[in-house]
Motif scaffolding. Structure first.
Motif, PDB file in Angstrom:
ATOM      1  N   SER A   1      55.231  58.449  69.921  1.00 20.76           N
ATOM      2  CA  SER A   1      54.455  58.344  68.693  1.00 20.76           C
ATOM      3  C   SER A   1      53.978  56.905  68.528  1.00 20.76           C
ATOM      4  O   SER A   1      54.453  55.985  69.213  1.00 20.76           O
ATOM      5  N   VAL A   2      53.062  56.677  67.608  1.00 20.83           N
ATOM      6  CA  VAL A   2      52.570  55.324  67.364  1.00 20.83           C
ATOM      7  C   VAL A   2      53.703  54.397  66.938  1.00 20.83           C
ATOM      8  O   VAL A   2      53.791  53.250  67.391  1.00 20.83           O
ATOM      9  N   ASP A   3      54.590  54.868  66.075  1.00 21.20           N
ATOM     10  CA  ASP A   3      55.717  54.034  65.639  1.00 21.20           C
ATOM     11  C   ASP A   3      56.596  53.633  66.818  1.00 21.20           C
ATOM     12  O   ASP A   3      57.043  52.481  66.926  1.00 21.20           O
ATOM     13  N   GLU A   4      56.840  54.570  67.722  1.00 23.77           N
ATOM     14  CA  GLU A   4      57.658  54.269  68.898  1.00 23.77           C
ATOM     15  C   GLU A   4      56.931  53.329  69.853  1.00 23.77           C
ATOM     16  O   GLU A   4      57.544  52.445  70.466  1.00 23.77           O
ATOM     17  N   LEU A   5      55.621  53.506  69.977  1.00 23.90           N
ATOM     18  CA  LEU A   5      54.833  52.620  70.831  1.00 23.90           C
ATOM     19  C   LEU A   5      54.857  51.190  70.311  1.00 23.90           C
ATOM     20  O   LEU A   5      54.903  50.229  71.092  1.00 23.90           O
ATOM     21  N   ARG A   6      54.852  51.035  69.002  1.00 21.57           N
ATOM     22  CA  ARG A   6      54.894  49.685  68.428  1.00 21.57           C
ATOM     23  C   ARG A   6      56.222  49.000  68.753  1.00 21.57           C
ATOM     24  O   ARG A   6      56.261  47.787  68.980  1.00 21.57           O
ATOM     25  N   LYS A   7      57.304  49.760  68.765  1.00 21.21           N
ATOM     26  CA  LYS A   7      58.597  49.184  69.141  1.00 21.21           C
ATOM     27  C   LYS A   7      58.628  48.831  70.635  1.00 21.21           C
ATOM     28  O   LYS A   7      59.211  47.824  71.033  1.00 21.21           O
ATOM     29  N   GLN A   8      57.984  49.672  71.449  1.00 19.04           N
ATOM     30  CA  GLN A   8      57.972  49.452  72.888  1.00 19.04           C
ATOM     31  C   GLN A   8      57.095  48.252  73.273  1.00 19.04           C
ATOM     32  O   GLN A   8      57.419  47.510  74.199  1.00 19.04           O
ATOM     33  N   TYR A   9      55.998  48.069  72.528  1.00 21.22           N
ATOM     34  CA  TYR A   9      55.039  47.017  72.848  1.00 21.22           C
ATOM     35  C   TYR A   9      54.808  46.104  71.640  1.00 21.22           C
ATOM     36  O   TYR A   9      53.745  46.146  71.004  1.00 21.22           O
ATOM     37  N   PRO A  10      55.778  45.263  71.302  1.00 20.40           N
ATOM     38  CA  PRO A  10      55.611  44.368  70.152  1.00 20.40           C
ATOM     39  C   PRO A  10      54.440  43.412  70.326  1.00 20.40           C
ATOM     40  O   PRO A  10      53.905  42.900  69.334  1.00 20.40           O
ATOM     41  N   GLU A  11      54.022  43.166  71.569  1.00 18.22           N
ATOM     42  CA  GLU A  11      52.889  42.271  71.810  1.00 18.22           C
ATOM     43  C   GLU A  11      51.571  42.841  71.290  1.00 18.22           C
ATOM     44  O   GLU A  11      50.566  42.119  71.193  1.00 18.22           O
TER      45      GLU A  11
END
Length: 226
Positions: free
Chosen positions: A42-52
């Motif tokens: 999900s977008v929320d999980e992607l944000r955690k995976q890619y903080p950059e």
């Protein structure tokens, strides 16, 4: 680069299909193209995976699925699949092309773009050889996974040999971080596509026609028609 992507999209992307892993750079498509956005998180999980990517707007994820397999899509159901800068992140690229073709309708299009090694953080890494890819396809990818992460930790993250490297490898493995598992340059990617097509055709009429294969600044663009 993006102008040429737009030209190719306008010419080849039509009707209903998907884009895999769009993140903050979805491909432009014409209004008549209906695109569903697919990612493994999900977008929320992607944000955690890619903080950059915190400063970017991420594309809404319409469906969570493994982009290498697309198990939630029935066979012969899509007019196009867009997968830009994804093939190098696939653990089994041969199997991915096979799976993508199986989801396309006859005459459907694969829109791929592959980054050139010399323009990425992979510049110090060796090119992936064909025999390695065949083994990933025939035996599964468990045998090569940790080695890929170790090479990535050493040559991309510049971890020092010893405990630092092993800690980095275990960290990447624990979160299933999406690295560039495989590395190509323009000529090697062209050879890869030709050999994949031959391999697929060995089992019957399951290959593709190459409509476009061209260098587009830092990447190679490929339009493959089922």
């Amino acid at each position: 680069m993006h102008a040429r992507r737009r030209e190719l999209s306008a010419r080849f992307v039509a009707r209903a299909g998907i884009e895999i892993g769009a993140l903050h750079q979805p491909l432009w498509t014409a209004e008549l193209a209906k695109v569903m956005y697919v990612d493994r998180m999900s977008v929320d999980e992607l944000r955690k995976q890619y903080p950059e990517l915190a400063g970017y707007n991420l594309t809404h994820v319409d469906r969570i699925d493994d982009g290498e397999k697309l198990t939630t899509f029935p066979g012969c159901s899509l007019d196009f699949i867009i997968a830009n800068h994804m093939t190098e992140q696939c653990e089994n690229p041969i199997g991915t092309v096979r799976a993508h073709l199986s989801k396309l309708k006859p005459g459907g299009v694969l829109y791929y773009a592959m980054p050139h090694r010399r323009f990425t953080f992979d510049v110090e890494r060796p090119l992936t050889d064909w025999e390695h890819l065949v083994r990933d396809d025939t035996e599964g990818t468990a045998w090569s996974r940790e080695g890929h992460y170790r090479e990535y930790a050493t040559l991309v993250h510049n971890a020092h040999p010893g405990d630092e490297t092993e800690n980095e490898v275990q960290k990447l493995l624990s979160i299933s971080y999406s690295i560039h598992f495989h590395v190509w340059q323009a000529s090697a990617f062209e050879e890869f596509l030709a050999k994949v097509n031959d391999r697929l055709l060995e089992g019957g009429p399951r290959g593709f026609a190459v409509e476009v294969l061209e260098e587009n600044e830092m990447e190679t663009a490929a339009i493959l028609r089922k």
